[in-house]
Design a protein around this motif. Structure first.
Motif, mmCIF file in Angstrom:
data_model
loop_
_atom_site.group_PDB
_atom_site.id
_atom_site.type_symbol
_atom_site.label_atom_id
_atom_site.label_comp_id
_atom_site.label_asym_id
_atom_site.label_seq_id
_atom_site.Cartn_x
_atom_site.Cartn_y
_atom_site.Cartn_z
ATOM 1 N N ALA A 91 2.877 1.363 54.167
ATOM 2 C CA ALA A 91 3.418 0.047 53.808
ATOM 3 C C ALA A 91 3.059 -0.301 52.356
ATOM 4 O O ALA A 91 3.879 -0.864 51.616
ATOM 5 N N LEU A 92 1.844 0.048 51.947
ATOM 6 C CA LEU A 92 1.433 -0.211 50.561
ATOM 7 C C LEU A 92 2.217 0.657 49.587
ATOM 8 O O LEU A 92 2.582 0.205 48.493
ATOM 9 N N ILE A 93 2.482 1.902 49.978
ATOM 10 C CA ILE A 93 3.285 2.787 49.132
ATOM 11 C C ILE A 93 4.682 2.207 48.938
ATOM 12 O O ILE A 93 5.211 2.160 47.827
ATOM 13 N N VAL A 94 5.274 1.755 50.033
ATOM 14 C CA VAL A 94 6.608 1.147 49.966
ATOM 15 C C VAL A 94 6.572 -0.119 49.110
ATOM 16 O O VAL A 94 7.459 -0.355 48.285
ATOM 17 N N LEU A 95 5.525 -0.936 49.290
ATOM 18 C CA LEU A 95 5.405 -2.184 48.535
ATOM 19 C C LEU A 95 5.303 -1.920 47.036
ATOM 20 O O LEU A 95 6.045 -2.508 46.240
ATOM 21 N N PHE A 96 4.379 -1.039 46.635
ATOM 22 C CA PHE A 96 4.195 -0.771 45.209
ATOM 23 C C PHE A 96 5.410 -0.044 44.621
ATOM 24 O O PHE A 96 5.777 -0.274 43.464
ATOM 25 N N GLY A 97 6.036 0.822 45.424
ATOM 26 C CA GLY A 97 7.256 1.475 44.965
ATOM 27 C C GLY A 97 8.375 0.479 44.750
ATOM 28 O O GLY A 97 9.142 0.574 43.779
ATOM 29 N N THR A 98 8.450 -0.496 45.628
ATOM 30 C CA THR A 98 9.495 -1.522 45.525
ATOM 31 C C THR A 98 9.235 -2.457 44.353
ATOM 32 O O THR A 98 10.175 -2.874 43.657
ATOM 33 N N ILE A 99 7.968 -2.771 44.109
ATOM 34 C CA ILE A 99 7.624 -3.581 42.936
ATOM 35 C C ILE A 99 8.042 -2.852 41.662
ATOM 36 O O ILE A 99 8.607 -3.441 40.732
ATOM 37 N N GLY A 100 7.775 -1.544 41.626
ATOM 38 C CA GLY A 100 8.195 -0.751 40.470
ATOM 39 C C GLY A 100 9.701 -0.743 40.295
ATOM 40 O O GLY A 100 10.211 -0.897 39.178
ATOM 41 N N ALA A 101 10.424 -0.550 41.412
ATOM 42 C CA ALA A 101 11.889 -0.557 41.357
ATOM 43 C C ALA A 101 12.409 -1.899 40.861
ATOM 44 O O ALA A 101 13.376 -1.962 40.085
ATOM 45 N N LEU A 102 11.760 -2.979 41.289
ATOM 46 C CA LEU A 102 12.170 -4.315 40.856
ATOM 47 C C LEU A 102 11.927 -4.497 39.357
ATOM 48 O O LEU A 102 12.771 -5.056 38.638
ATOM 49 N N LEU A 103 10.785 -4.001 38.865
ATOM 50 C CA LEU A 103 10.482 -4.117 37.431
ATOM 51 C C LEU A 103 11.515 -3.359 36.595
ATOM 52 O O LEU A 103 11.981 -3.856 35.561
ATOM 53 N N GLY A 104 11.865 -2.140 37.040
ATOM 54 C CA GLY A 104 12.871 -1.365 36.313
ATOM 55 C C GLY A 104 14.221 -2.043 36.312
ATOM 56 O O GLY A 104 14.937 -2.044 35.303
ATOM 57 N N ALA A 105 14.581 -2.637 37.453
ATOM 58 C CA ALA A 105 15.854 -3.342 37.548
ATOM 59 C C ALA A 105 15.870 -4.568 36.634
ATOM 60 O O ALA A 105 16.898 -4.882 36.019
ATOM 61 N N ILE A 106 14.738 -5.245 36.538
ATOM 62 C CA ILE A 106 14.641 -6.420 35.670
ATOM 63 C C ILE A 106 14.824 -6.011 34.202
ATOM 64 O O ILE A 106 15.475 -6.722 33.425
ATOM 65 N N ILE A 107 14.264 -4.847 33.843
ATOM 66 C CA ILE A 107 14.439 -4.346 32.477
ATOM 67 C C ILE A 107 15.925 -4.158 32.166
ATOM 68 O O ILE A 107 16.427 -4.607 31.132
ATOM 69 N N ASN A 108 16.640 -3.497 33.079
ATOM 70 C CA ASN A 108 18.077 -3.300 32.885
ATOM 71 C C ASN A 108 18.821 -4.625 32.820
ATOM 72 O O ASN A 108 19.725 -4.809 31.995
ATOM 73 N N TYR A 109 18.455 -5.534 33.708
ATOM 74 C CA TYR A 109 19.117 -6.846 33.786
ATOM 75 C C TYR A 109 18.952 -7.609 32.466
ATOM 76 O O TYR A 109 19.927 -8.102 31.884
ATOM 77 N N LEU A 110 17.702 -7.711 31.989
ATOM 78 C CA LEU A 110 17.428 -8.497 30.781
ATOM 79 C C LEU A 110 18.032 -7.851 29.539
ATOM 80 O O LEU A 110 18.601 -8.544 28.689
ATOM 81 N N LEU A 111 17.911 -6.528 29.423
ATOM 82 C CA LEU A 111 18.500 -5.841 28.270
ATOM 83 C C LEU A 111 20.012 -6.033 28.233
ATOM 84 O O LEU A 111 20.590 -6.283 27.166
ATOM 85 N N SER A 112 20.645 -5.925 29.388
ATOM 86 C CA SER A 112 22.100 -6.085 29.450
ATOM 87 C C SER A 112 22.512 -7.507 29.102
ATOM 88 O O SER A 112 23.495 -7.723 28.386
ATOM 89 N N MET A 113 21.754 -8.485 29.605
ATOM 90 C CA MET A 113 22.077 -9.886 29.343
ATOM 91 C C MET A 113 21.892 -10.224 27.865
ATOM 92 O O MET A 113 22.706 -10.930 27.269
#
Length: 243
Positions: A91-113
């Motif tokens: 569960a912790l692996i999934v949580l930290f992996g998902t946090i990482g995925a969210l951070l990467g997605a935010i980078i794409n989102y903000l750069l694109s905007m």
């Protein structure tokens, strides 16, 4: 004159093919290097960092991050082993992996905007963009998918190869509500990482087997999601007719 033009076009085609081949070779090389490093430094920090990279515009497969971590989570000598309860570790692996995925997605989102469509497409057409395995066609495909399916595409798109890493770009270009973007991205990435964790444990960390069936698994999940959406759509139609 015709011969000169034809020769120039032929040379350009060869150069483009060589550039594409070089880009793929470079990508495979650095992925192999990072994977080797990850095997020696597997912990929650490296999981988060690599999943941030995977979810941004830099191509890196999540299949070589989550499944191996889930497999070694029951090994007391592993850095991801924090509890005698195996489920807690996964569960912790999934949580930290998902946090990482969210951070990467935010980078794409903000750069694109911030950068806008013109600069994003120019980068996709550049040599550096091609080294990141980006292209105008791929960005256009992601943008078309987002336009066709709306904000829920940031959830469903997490299960589609070729769309997963890029769906945040059209979300940023369209200035999608940031709260909804975070919600759908976290939900989709969390579910996908859960699937990868289960697959990693079942497959006993065999990367070849995971890569072989991850696409089929994505299709199966999409079919399931489609069935759920269809069910609620039919219920809504029936309720509207009765009203």
């Amino acid at each position: 004159m015709i011969w000169l033009v034809a020769g120039t076009m032929s040379a350009t085609t060869v150069f483009a093919q060589e550039t594409a081949a070089d880009s793929v070779a470079v990508q495979r090389s650095w992925i192999t290097a990072v994977t080797d490093w990850y095997s020696a430094h597997m912990n929650y920090g490296s999981i988060t960092a690599l999943m941030t990279i995977e979810s941004s515009f830099i191509p890196f497969p999540s299949e070589v991050v989550i499944p191996p971590a889930a497999y070694v989570a029951e090994d007391p000598n592993s850095a991801v082993y924090v509890s005698d309860n195996y489920i807690v570790n996964v569960a912790l692996i999934v949580l930290f992996g998902t946090i990482g995925a969210l951070l990467g997605a935010i980078i794409n989102y903000l750069l694109s905007m911030w950068l806008g469509r013109a600069i994003i497409y120019a980068f996709a057409d550049s040599r550096l963009g091609h080294m990141c395995l980006l292209s105008r066609e791929k960005v256009e495909k992601a943008e078309a998918y987002f336009n066709d399916h709306g904000k829920v595409s940031t959830f469903v798109g997490r299960f589609i190869p070729g769309i997963r890493q890029l769906i945040s770009i059209p979300a940023g270009l369209s200035k999608m509500h940031f709260g909804w973007f975070l919600f759908y991205t976290f939900l989709g990435a969390g579910l996908w990482n859960t699937v990868l964790a289960v697959l990693g444990y079942v497959a006993h960390g065999q990367a070849d087997l995971i890569n072989k069936y991850s696409h089929e698994l994505s299709v199966a999940i999409l079919i399931l999601l489609g069935a759920v959406v269809l069910y609620y759509l039919i219920r809504w139609i029936i309720k509207s007719v009765k009203a």
